[in-house]
Design a protein around this motif. Structure first.
Motif, PDB file in Angstrom:
ATOM      1  N   THR A 199       0.837  -1.206   0.000  1.00 38.01           N
ATOM      2  CA  THR A 199       0.000   0.000   0.000  1.00 38.01           C
ATOM      3  C   THR A 199       0.871   1.255   0.000  1.00 38.01           C
ATOM      4  OG1 THR A 199      -0.180  -0.233   2.405  1.00 38.01           O
ATOM      5  CG2 THR A 199      -2.019  -1.048   1.076  1.00 38.01           C
ATOM      6  N   ASP A 200       2.003   1.213   0.714  1.00 34.98           N
ATOM      7  CA  ASP A 200       2.894   2.382   0.718  1.00 34.98           C
ATOM      8  C   ASP A 200       3.449   2.645  -0.675  1.00 34.98           C
ATOM      9  OD1 ASP A 200       2.509   2.813   3.405  1.00 34.98           O
ATOM     10  OD2 ASP A 200       4.342   1.793   4.035  1.00 34.98           O
ATOM     11  N   ASP A 201       3.840   1.576  -1.366  1.00 37.58           N
ATOM     12  CA  ASP A 201       4.372   1.753  -2.722  1.00 37.58           C
ATOM     13  C   ASP A 201       3.284   2.210  -3.681  1.00 37.58           C
ATOM     14  OD1 ASP A 201       6.893   1.045  -1.903  1.00 37.58           O
ATOM     15  OD2 ASP A 201       6.743  -1.047  -2.544  1.00 37.58           O
ATOM     16  N   ALA A 202       2.062   1.734  -3.465  1.00 33.95           N
ATOM     17  CA  ALA A 202       0.954   2.171  -4.326  1.00 33.95           C
ATOM     18  C   ALA A 202       0.708   3.663  -4.151  1.00 33.95           C
ATOM     19  CB  ALA A 202      -0.317   1.385  -4.007  1.00 33.95           C
ATOM     20  N   ARG A 203       0.730   4.124  -2.898  1.00 36.36           N
ATOM     21  CA  ARG A 203       0.545   5.564  -2.661  1.00 36.36           C
ATOM     22  C   ARG A 203       1.661   6.363  -3.317  1.00 36.36           C
ATOM     23  NH1 ARG A 203      -0.931   3.414   2.509  1.00 36.36           N
ATOM     24  NH2 ARG A 203      -3.172   3.680   2.897  1.00 36.36           N
ATOM     25  N   ALA A 204       2.888   5.859  -3.197  1.00 39.09           N
ATOM     26  CA  ALA A 204       4.019   6.565  -3.795  1.00 39.09           C
ATOM     27  C   ALA A 204       3.897   6.611  -5.317  1.00 39.09           C
ATOM     28  CB  ALA A 204       5.326   5.883  -3.395  1.00 39.09           C
ATOM     29  N   ARG A 205       3.432   5.493  -5.900  1.00 40.05           N
ATOM     30  CA  ARG A 205       3.262   5.465  -7.360  1.00 40.05           C
ATOM     31  C   ARG A 205       2.218   6.475  -7.815  1.00 40.05           C
ATOM     32  NH1 ARG A 205      -0.265   2.201 -10.256  1.00 40.05           N
ATOM     33  NH2 ARG A 205      -0.578   0.851  -8.452  1.00 40.05           N
ATOM     34  N   TYR A 206       1.101   6.534  -7.083  1.00 38.21           N
ATOM     35  CA  TYR A 206       0.066   7.499  -7.463  1.00 38.21           C
ATOM     36  C   TYR A 206       0.527   8.929  -7.236  1.00 38.21           C
ATOM     37  CZ  TYR A 206      -3.631   4.554  -9.110  1.00 38.21           C
ATOM     38  OH  TYR A 206      -4.371   3.719  -9.894  1.00 38.21           O
ATOM     39  N   ALA A 207       1.319   9.139  -6.191  1.00 37.64           N
ATOM     40  CA  ALA A 207       1.866  10.480  -5.971  1.00 37.64           C
ATOM     41  C   ALA A 207       2.799  10.845  -7.110  1.00 37.64           C
ATOM     42  CB  ALA A 207       2.602  10.536  -4.634  1.00 37.64           C
TER      43      ALA A 207
END
Length: 734
Positions: free
Chosen positions: A373-381
């Motif tokens: 989930t942290d990497d997903a947030r970073a990708r969307y950011a």
């Protein structure tokens, strides 16, 4: 709608290149003229026209498009979408289109436009695209549609006119489209099922029964996802018990809203407590996660599904969602738009008719082949990085505009001119019934409070508009007349039934009049924001506090019944659902006479006399019922029934709303709990939202600002208000 779908039946054979892989530089220095190397010719030079032989025949690019390309003139790419305001999907499609269009500018001069209705309507979508074709201003079309079969002729008409067509997300396989960009549904969902099962196994979760649902469970893409999930899950748990199958998926709402999922999956989970793993084929996984939270079953029930949003990622972290698959809606529309660019710039077609896209599998902690989930947030950011920061909107002589998921809103020019000149502006507060007991007067109070506070900022006149008693026909007629007169600068609106005013709201928006809703939402419309309680949560608090008082006071409750002025309405059903949930958290074996599907109707005009006439005979006929939950101000009538039948101290009621008689009945012991929704607060906030926009060009921070319920009991206490304090508060309100 298959806003959540792709329909490829072949297994992927090779990994897809990343959608955001860097393109070769377009501005490399040219070779010296004295020793030129002739560049390789494209399949057909666009400047000289483009043609290609397909299985169905020969395509020839429109001559006007070829001429514009040769002259370096701007070319128009239209990206068709079945619903610009579909949650998650519409915004992601726009993002992908804009990313592709921006990247294309170094190669070719193109303008990209998103075209589609706010909510799925194949009739409206076809009409929009037929109009663009007739106008002759489309040079390439990237298209997603639902149902796909409804646009076969349209695609072929575009092709016949020399306009290339690429599809994404949902295919139109029976047409002559060039290529299709989407996931392979069965394979992607099979991965979801297998990863879900692996997490269940690794974490030792006790799954009793698995159910499946979808916004459109009979659509091919949804059926393929249920097929794939079943396949993947049973690879790990061969004896898994499935409540339903691909032919009987639970329908959870064709507009794909979270509220629809709450209204369908919530009652389903309560009625089927053995189901503690629910696979949802689309973004409805967010609603299922919320149901698990609302029912207090985190750690006991789980869900997996498709698509990604901040709430979905939060629910994964909270343990309600195990797995979600990010289809990459933005990647799909980006690739289809880029296919248009490649053809128009270089005469280049995709290598395959069905390029492979790999799913992005998201879990809490990630791992091999998974994203955390942290990497997903970073990708969307990172997707948003570099996008220009939005400047705050300002109200001046130039007016106000704002981009929403469904499109761009521009304030009516007359309103902008009046605001710039300091002239009086008109705010209309629509209400379904001005004479509804308690409600009508409270709405007027909130409106007047907001309007009075606004005078130091802007010259506004606020008017309450609605029939005395609920009549959607009369209400619509009144508001249509005001719109036709052109004298409304902002509308704050409560309505019943809400679905009857969707077109009206959209007509106001199209005319440049902002609309905010309160008390009852019109979610399918383009309204800006909604102010009200969260029904299930507020009623759950009511049920829990009622049970705590019963327990603390040693009251002997035999049987519980529930009723409402409009028991079949969504808000009433949610309150009965919430009360049941809260009460049974304390008394798990409570005996309920009826449930959310069989609430007693107590009078659609919400009058005390109607409640006396309905609940009185009911209580006499059912003497074992000695606790009655009422969803609205009918709690006053139930309290009077208890008094009239001499059952004070032997029977009790709880409900919603506040008035002097309700507070008196709490003090007398007939009512245990009432929840003050703050009708005045709701209308005040919606009116203030109009003021903020007209005065400063300011929108609320959230589409659904949080309002907390005011829980009133006789003696108050932590998180509760006493009847004395409630009287003092209302006296202070004036």
């Amino acid at each position: 709608m298959a806003a959540c779908a792709g329909e490829d039946e072949e297994e992927p054979t090779a990994p897809a290149a990343p959608a955001d892989a860097p393109a070769a530089p377009a501005d490399a220095p040219e070779a010296p003229p004295e020793a030129p190397e002739p560049p390789p010719a494209p399949p057909a030079a666009v400047a000289e026209g483009f043609s290609h032989d397909f299985d169905w025949g020969t395509f020839t690019l429109n001559a006007d498009t070829a001429a514009k390309a040769a002259a370096g003139e701007e070319l128009n790419i239209v990206v068709g979408v079945s619903g610009t305001a579909i949650p998650i999907f519409g915004a992601a499609v726009r993002t992908g289109m804009e990313r592709a269009c921006e990247a294309a500018q170094s190669r070719i001069d193109v303008d990209c436009q998103l075209v589609g209705p706010a909510q799925p309507s194949v009739v409206d979508h076809v009409a929009m695209l037929e109009a663009r074709l007739a106008a002759g201003d489309v040079d390439c079309l990237a298209l997603q549609s639902h149902p796909p079969e409804g646009l076969v002729d349209l695609v072929n008409d575009y092709i016949a006119a020399g306009v290339p067509v690429f599809t994404y997300n949902t295919d139109i396989e029976a047409s002559n489209r060039f290529a299709f960009f989407a996931l392979q549904e069965v394979a992607a969902a099979s991965i979801n099922g297998r990863v879900t099962a692996e997490l269940v196994q690794a974490q030792g979760l006790d799954v009793n029964q698995v159910a499946m649902g979808s916004g459109l469970p009979n659509d091919q893409w949804a059926r393929q996802r249920m097929e794939g999930f079943t396949k993947g899950f049973t690879e790990v748990f061969g004896d898994a018990d499935f409540f339903n199958d691909v032919d009987s998926g639970l329908p959870t709402g064709e507009n794909f809203t979270t509220q629809e999922v709450l209204d369908s999956v919530g009652p389903f989970m309560l009625a089927n407590p053995d189901v503690n793993l629910f696979f949802h084929t689309d973004q409805g996984v967010e609603g299922v996660g919320q149901v698990i939270q609302n029912q207090g079953r985190v750690g006991q029930a789980w869900t997996s599904g498709f698509n990604v949003s901040d709430p979905i990622l939060d629910l994964i972290d909270a343990g309600a969602i195990l797995v979600t698959v990010d289809q990459g809606f933005d990647n799909q529309s980006e690739l289809a738009t880029t296919a248009c660019v490649d053809l128009l710039a270089d005469g280049q077609l995709p290598d395959s008719e069905r390029p492979v896209l790999n799913p992005i599998v998201i879990t809490k902690d990630g791992g091999e082949g998974r994203e955390s989930t942290d990497d997903a947030r970073a990708r969307y950011a990172a997707l948003d990085a570099g996008a220009p920061a939005e400047e705050p909107e300002e109200m001046d002589e130039m007016g106000f505009s704002h981009d929403f998921d469904w499109g761009t809103f521009t304030l009516n020019a007359d309103t902008a001119a009046k605001a710039a000149a300091g002239e009086e502006l008109n705010i209309v507060v629509g209400v379904s019934g001005t004479a509804i007991p308690i409600f009508g007067a409270a709405v007027r109070t909130g409106m007047e409070r907001a309007c009075e506070a606004a005078q130091s900022r802007i010259d506004v006149d606020c008017q309450l508009v609605g029939p005395a008693q609920p009549s959607v026909v009369d209400h619509v007629a009144m508001l249509e007349a005001r719109l036709a007169a052109g004298d409304v600068d902002c509308l704050a609106l409560q309505s019943h039934p809400p679905e009857g005013l969707v077109d009206l709201v959209n007509d106001y928006i199209a005319a440049g009049v902002p609309v905010f809703t309160y008390n009852t939402d019109i979610e399918a419309s383009n309204r800006f924001a909604f102010f009200a309680l969260q029904e299930v949560a507020a009623a759950s608090i009511n049920g829990r506090v009622t049970a705590e008082l019963v327990q603390a006071q040693g009251l002997d409750v035999n049987q519980v019944a529930m009723g409402s002025g409009l028991p079949n309405d969504q808000w009433a059903r949610q309150r009965m659902e919430g009360f049941t949930k809260g009460f049974t958290e304390v008394f798990g074996d409570a005996d309920f006479f009826n449930d959310v599907d069989s609430g007693l109707p107590t009078g659609e005009n919400f009058t005390t006399q109607e409640v006396l006439d309905s609940v009185g005979p009911f209580m006499l006929a059912n003497p074992d019922v000695n606790l009655f939950f009422h969803t609205d101000q009918g709690v006053e009538g139930v309290g009077q029934v208890i008094q009239n039948q001499g059952r004070v101290g032997q029977a009790w009621t709880s409900g919603f709303n506040v008035s002097d008689p309700i507070l008196d009945l709490i003090d007398a012991g007939a009512i245990l709990v009432t929840v003050d929704q703050g009708f005045d607060n709701q209308s005040e906030l919606a009116t203030t939202a109009c003021v903020d926009l007209l005065a400063d060009g300011q929108l609320p921070d959230s589409e659904r600002p949080v309002l907390n319920p005011i829980v009133i009991t006789k003696d108050g206490g932590e998180g509760r208000e006493s009847t004395d304090d409630a009287r003092a508060r209302y006296a202070a309100l004036g």
